[in-house]
Motif scaffolding. Structure first.
Motif, PDB file in Angstrom:
ATOM      1  N   MET A   1       0.854  -1.194   0.000  1.00  0.00           N
ATOM      2  CA  MET A   1       0.000   0.000   0.000  1.00  0.00           C
ATOM      3  C   MET A   1       0.888   1.242   0.000  1.00  0.00           C
ATOM      4  O   MET A   1       1.944   1.266   0.617  1.00  0.00           O
ATOM      5  N   ASN A   2       0.428   2.269  -0.725  1.00  0.00           N
ATOM      6  CA  ASN A   2       0.956   3.609  -0.540  1.00  0.00           C
ATOM      7  C   ASN A   2      -0.230   4.571  -0.509  1.00  0.00           C
ATOM      8  O   ASN A   2      -1.381   4.130  -0.451  1.00  0.00           O
ATOM      9  N   LYS A   3       0.018   5.845  -0.521  1.00  0.00           N
ATOM     10  CA  LYS A   3      -1.082   6.790  -0.360  1.00  0.00           C
ATOM     11  C   LYS A   3      -2.046   6.792  -1.540  1.00  0.00           C
ATOM     12  O   LYS A   3      -3.186   7.250  -1.414  1.00  0.00           O
ATOM     13  N   ASN A   4      -1.612   6.264  -2.678  1.00  0.00           N
ATOM     14  CA  ASN A   4      -2.463   6.260  -3.869  1.00  0.00           C
ATOM     15  C   ASN A   4      -3.388   5.055  -3.947  1.00  0.00           C
ATOM     16  O   ASN A   4      -4.537   5.184  -4.388  1.00  0.00           O
ATOM     17  N   ALA A   5      -2.887   3.896  -3.546  1.00  0.00           N
ATOM     18  CA  ALA A   5      -3.661   2.673  -3.810  1.00  0.00           C
ATOM     19  C   ALA A   5      -3.145   1.493  -2.998  1.00  0.00           C
ATOM     20  O   ALA A   5      -2.113   1.570  -2.326  1.00  0.00           O
ATOM     21  N   ILE A   6      -3.896   0.399  -3.129  1.00  0.00           N
ATOM     22  CA  ILE A   6      -3.531  -0.886  -2.549  1.00  0.00           C
ATOM     23  C   ILE A   6      -3.372  -1.876  -3.696  1.00  0.00           C
ATOM     24  O   ILE A   6      -4.247  -1.955  -4.562  1.00  0.00           O
ATOM     25  N   ALA A   7      -2.282  -2.623  -3.703  1.00  0.00           N
ATOM     26  CA  ALA A   7      -2.117  -3.718  -4.654  1.00  0.00           C
ATOM     27  C   ALA A   7      -2.291  -5.027  -3.901  1.00  0.00           C
ATOM     28  O   ALA A   7      -1.615  -5.270  -2.902  1.00  0.00           O
ATOM     29  N   PHE A 205      -5.410 -20.815  17.239  1.00  0.00           N
ATOM     30  CA  PHE A 205      -5.984 -20.970  15.894  1.00  0.00           C
ATOM     31  C   PHE A 205      -4.962 -21.693  15.015  1.00  0.00           C
ATOM     32  O   PHE A 205      -4.641 -21.249  13.926  1.00  0.00           O
ATOM     33  N   ARG A 206      -4.471 -22.815  15.522  1.00  0.00           N
ATOM     34  CA  ARG A 206      -3.347 -23.471  14.848  1.00  0.00           C
ATOM     35  C   ARG A 206      -3.762 -24.195  13.583  1.00  0.00           C
ATOM     36  O   ARG A 206      -2.991 -24.316  12.636  1.00  0.00           O
ATOM     37  N   ASP A 207      -4.982 -24.681  13.528  1.00  0.00           N
ATOM     38  CA  ASP A 207      -5.395 -25.481  12.373  1.00  0.00           C
ATOM     39  C   ASP A 207      -6.851 -25.169  12.036  1.00  0.00           C
ATOM     40  O   ASP A 207      -7.682 -25.000  12.922  1.00  0.00           O
ATOM     41  N   GLY A 208      -7.147 -25.053  10.756  1.00  0.00           N
ATOM     42  CA  GLY A 208      -8.535 -24.918  10.339  1.00  0.00           C
ATOM     43  C   GLY A 208      -9.108 -23.524  10.380  1.00  0.00           C
ATOM     44  O   GLY A 208     -10.283 -23.333  10.101  1.00  0.00           O
ATOM     45  N   TYR A 209      -8.306 -22.516  10.705  1.00  0.00           N
ATOM     46  CA  TYR A 209      -8.833 -21.147  10.712  1.00  0.00           C
ATOM     47  C   TYR A 209      -8.851 -20.584   9.287  1.00  0.00           C
ATOM     48  O   TYR A 209      -8.166 -21.067   8.387  1.00  0.00           O
ATOM     49  N   VAL A 210      -9.641 -19.538   9.098  1.00  0.00           N
ATOM     50  CA  VAL A 210      -9.674 -18.820   7.830  1.00  0.00           C
ATOM     51  C   VAL A 210      -8.963 -17.483   8.031  1.00  0.00           C
ATOM     52  O   VAL A 210      -9.374 -16.679   8.873  1.00  0.00           O
ATOM     53  N   GLY A 211      -7.885 -17.265   7.287  1.00  0.00           N
ATOM     54  CA  GLY A 211      -7.206 -15.974   7.321  1.00  0.00           C
ATOM     55  C   GLY A 211      -7.890 -15.024   6.356  1.00  0.00           C
ATOM     56  O   GLY A 211      -8.126 -15.364   5.200  1.00  0.00           O
ATOM     57  N   LEU A 212      -8.249 -13.837   6.844  1.00  0.00           N
ATOM     58  CA  LEU A 212      -8.923 -12.830   6.019  1.00  0.00           C
ATOM     59  C   LEU A 212      -8.192 -11.504   6.163  1.00  0.00           C
ATOM     60  O   LEU A 212      -7.970 -11.030   7.281  1.00  0.00           O
ATOM     61  N   CYS A 213      -7.833 -10.930   5.038  1.00  0.00           N
ATOM     62  CA  CYS A 213      -7.178  -9.628   5.037  1.00  0.00           C
ATOM     63  C   CYS A 213      -8.035  -8.664   4.215  1.00  0.00           C
ATOM     64  O   CYS A 213      -8.096  -8.768   2.987  1.00  0.00           O
ATOM     65  N   PHE A 214      -8.731  -7.772   4.905  1.00  0.00           N
ATOM     66  CA  PHE A 214      -9.570  -6.762   4.253  1.00  0.00           C
ATOM     67  C   PHE A 214      -8.716  -5.530   3.969  1.00  0.00           C
ATOM     68  O   PHE A 214      -7.942  -5.089   4.829  1.00  0.00           O
ATOM     69  N   ALA A 215      -8.889  -4.952   2.799  1.00  0.00           N
ATOM     70  CA  ALA A 215      -8.142  -3.742   2.458  1.00  0.00           C
ATOM     71  C   ALA A 215      -9.007  -2.841   1.588  1.00  0.00           C
ATOM     72  O   ALA A 215      -9.762  -3.325   0.737  1.00  0.00           O
ATOM     73  N   GLY A 216      -8.921  -1.548   1.829  1.00  0.00           N
ATOM     74  CA  GLY A 216      -9.703  -0.612   1.026  1.00  0.00           C
ATOM     75  C   GLY A 216      -9.907   0.718   1.712  1.00  0.00           C
ATOM     76  O   GLY A 216      -9.115   1.131   2.572  1.00  0.00           O
ATOM     77  N   GLN A 225      -6.471   1.477   3.991  1.00  0.00           N
ATOM     78  CA  GLN A 225      -6.500   0.830   5.303  1.00  0.00           C
ATOM     79  C   GLN A 225      -6.471  -0.678   5.103  1.00  0.00           C
ATOM     80  O   GLN A 225      -6.923  -1.193   4.087  1.00  0.00           O
ATOM     81  N   MET A 226      -5.972  -1.394   6.117  1.00  0.00           N
ATOM     82  CA  MET A 226      -5.939  -2.851   6.057  1.00  0.00           C
ATOM     83  C   MET A 226      -6.244  -3.419   7.442  1.00  0.00           C
ATOM     84  O   MET A 226      -5.750  -2.923   8.456  1.00  0.00           O
ATOM     85  N   VAL A 227      -7.096  -4.455   7.486  1.00  0.00           N
ATOM     86  CA  VAL A 227      -7.402  -5.166   8.724  1.00  0.00           C
ATOM     87  C   VAL A 227      -7.212  -6.659   8.455  1.00  0.00           C
ATOM     88  O   VAL A 227      -7.813  -7.211   7.534  1.00  0.00           O
ATOM     89  N   GLN A 246      -3.550  -4.282  12.172  1.00  0.00           N
ATOM     90  CA  GLN A 246      -4.165  -3.227  11.383  1.00  0.00           C
ATOM     91  C   GLN A 246      -3.052  -2.349  10.833  1.00  0.00           C
ATOM     92  O   GLN A 246      -2.065  -2.090  11.531  1.00  0.00           O
ATOM     93  N   VAL A 247      -3.212  -1.921   9.602  1.00  0.00           N
ATOM     94  CA  VAL A 247      -2.250  -1.002   8.999  1.00  0.00           C
ATOM     95  C   VAL A 247      -3.021   0.155   8.392  1.00  0.00           C
ATOM     96  O   VAL A 247      -3.974  -0.061   7.629  1.00  0.00           O
ATOM     97  N   SER A 248      -2.622   1.362   8.730  1.00  0.00           N
ATOM     98  CA  SER A 248      -3.257   2.554   8.184  1.00  0.00           C
ATOM     99  C   SER A 248      -2.197   3.410   7.502  1.00  0.00           C
ATOM    100  O   SER A 248      -1.185   3.756   8.111  1.00  0.00           O
ATOM    101  N   ILE A 249      -2.431   3.721   6.243  1.00  0.00           N
ATOM    102  CA  ILE A 249      -1.586   4.700   5.576  1.00  0.00           C
ATOM    103  C   ILE A 249      -2.098   6.084   5.988  1.00  0.00           C
ATOM    104  O   ILE A 249      -3.294   6.369   5.890  1.00  0.00           O
TER     105      ILE A 249
END
Length: 427
Positions: A1-7, A205-216, A225-227, A246-249
């Motif tokens: 991520m930078n200030k313009n966009a998220i890839a 959460f060693r096995d069977g969890y779902v990793g979700l990364c929301f960004a936008g 922003q990213m959660v 959490q990551v916030s530009i």
């Protein structure tokens, strides 16, 4: 991520069981909204409570419609609320027992491994068969190690499940222990079963969890922003999850790179070293210190001071690792982050894709037990404030030119206006 966009970029490999099969057609990158700039990457498990996570995300996307949220956190909270309020739609109640069992069985796999190691080490030490008293000592040691492990896990701060699990599943857990671990007596089984109930209030959460990364972007956010979360399951109508980061530009943070899932190769590229290797160093330095000083004659030390010297030197491990991490950030990571902060949107997407490519290459050639686990077509999307969610590369299981109705029914408010258009006109 930078200030313009998220890839955002994701590979397509999915592993079935313990490398029973690997398919290279999985979807891991999705747009959350049809009109708003929000996306999500999925990794680890492809199912949540035995329902394909792709179905859940697309159901939510349809439910969301034109709704706009003020912030990315609001989108995440809305998604979690949707999961909880649609338990009947996804039959989460029916799958609750399966989820509970998967968690405690995963814990018991570690317990079985610990006991085997204790027995193997004792056999080497004694060079004979073990007596019943020695086995009983090992059994008690294994039980204590498992209970200590549970207590050492960090607490979840979002929900409490232990009381509900104990009331509804204590007998089931205890029966499982009695059936599979006959080396524990009834009192020990009851103690372990009660402690296992508290595991559901822990960060396990060693096995069977779902990793979700929301960004936008929310409508009141101008920078990305990213959660990042791990979703375990639904218990008693409540979501068991842990927020990883959490990551916030913003004005102070110009750019960020967040590797997900199999991070070792990307970390090595970005930092010059990866977490797994740092952990090995953390173990090896004290081992070498103890081994070397242990071989030196005690007369070389003041009386009773040899152990003190070893302990003091072992404390230097943290300082060494801190310095390694500091240098990695200064000499490897910082120059890349400085570059990412100024990258144009198209270059940002190429970098994200390249991160997946270098991992895929290693997984193709390295015989390290992970062969083939990253691969297949790479999906790449750019999310920006005003252009929205834009696919740069996307695989389809169908040819879009033969299915023009897909675009009309999914992205047009009035699909009837396109009736009668044939494939040639669509081309």
């Amino acid at each position: 991520m930078n200030k313009n966009a998220i890839a955002m970029a994701a590979d397509s490999a999915v592993t079935i069981g313990q490398h029973i099969a690997i398919h290279n057609s999985a979807n891991k990158l999705f747009a959350i909204s049809r009109c708003e700039p929000v996306g999500v990457i999925v990794y680890s498990s492809a199912s949540f409570m035995q329902i394909p996570i792709e179905i859940i995300i697309k159901q939510y996307k349809s439910f969301l419609g034109k709704k706009r949220c003020n912030s990315l956190k609001d989108y995440v909270a809305d998604f979690m609320s949707y999961l909880k309020t649609n338990s009947k739609l996804f039959h989460f109640e029916k799958n609750e027992m399966n989820y509970i069992e998967r968690v405690f069985v995963d814990l018991f796999k570690g317990m079985v491994g610990d006991r085997k190691n204790y027995i193997d080490n004792k056999l080497k030490e004694m060079s004979r068969n073990l007596t019943s008293e020695e086995l009983q000592e090992i059994n008690s040691k294994t039980l204590k190690a498992t209970i200590d492990f549970i207590e050492q896990q960090d607490d979840l701060n979002n929900c409490s499940f232990a009381q509900y699990v104990e009331e509804k599943y204590f007998v089931t857990i205890k029966n499982h222990i009695n059936s599979n671990f006959d080396w524990l007596n009834d009192e020990q089984s009851a103690e372990l079963a009660k402690k296992v109930c508290t595991l559901f209030d822990k960060d396990f959460f060693r096995d069977g969890y779902v990793g979700l990364c929301f960004a936008g972007f929310g409508k009141e956010e101008i920078f990305p922003q990213m959660v990042h979360l791990h979703f375990g399951g639904i218990i008693n109508g409540k979501l068991r999850y842990i927020e990883k980061e959490q990551v916030s530009i913003d004005e102070d943070t110009n750019a960020s790179i967040t590797p997900l899932a199999q991070t070792d190769v990307m970390q090595t590229f970005l930092f010059g070293i990866n977490d797994g290797f740092i952990q090995k160093i953390a173990v090896e330095i004290p081992r070498q210190i103890s081994k070397k000083l242990g071989s030196i004659d005690n007369d070389c030390f003041a009386e009773g001071k040899k152990g003190t010297v070893i302990r003091e030197l072992n404390t230097s491990t943290k300082g060494i690792l801190d310095e390694i991490i500091k240098k990695a950030n200064e000499e490897f990571m910082r120059p890349i982050i400085q570059s990412v902060a100024t990258l144009p949107i198209e270059e940002l997407s190429l970098l994200a894709e390249s991160m997946i490519n270098i991992t895929s290459v290693r997984r193709k050639v390295a015989l390290d037990g992970n062969i083939g686990t990253v691969g297949g077509p790479i999906d790449v999307a750019i999310v920006s404030k005003h252009d929205g969610f834009i696919w740069m590369k996307r695989k389809h299981y169908f040819d879009i030119k033969y299915n023009p109705q897909y675009m009309y029914t999914h992205y047009t408010e009035n699909p009837k206006m396109y009736e009668g258009i044939n494939n040639e006109e669509a081309d």
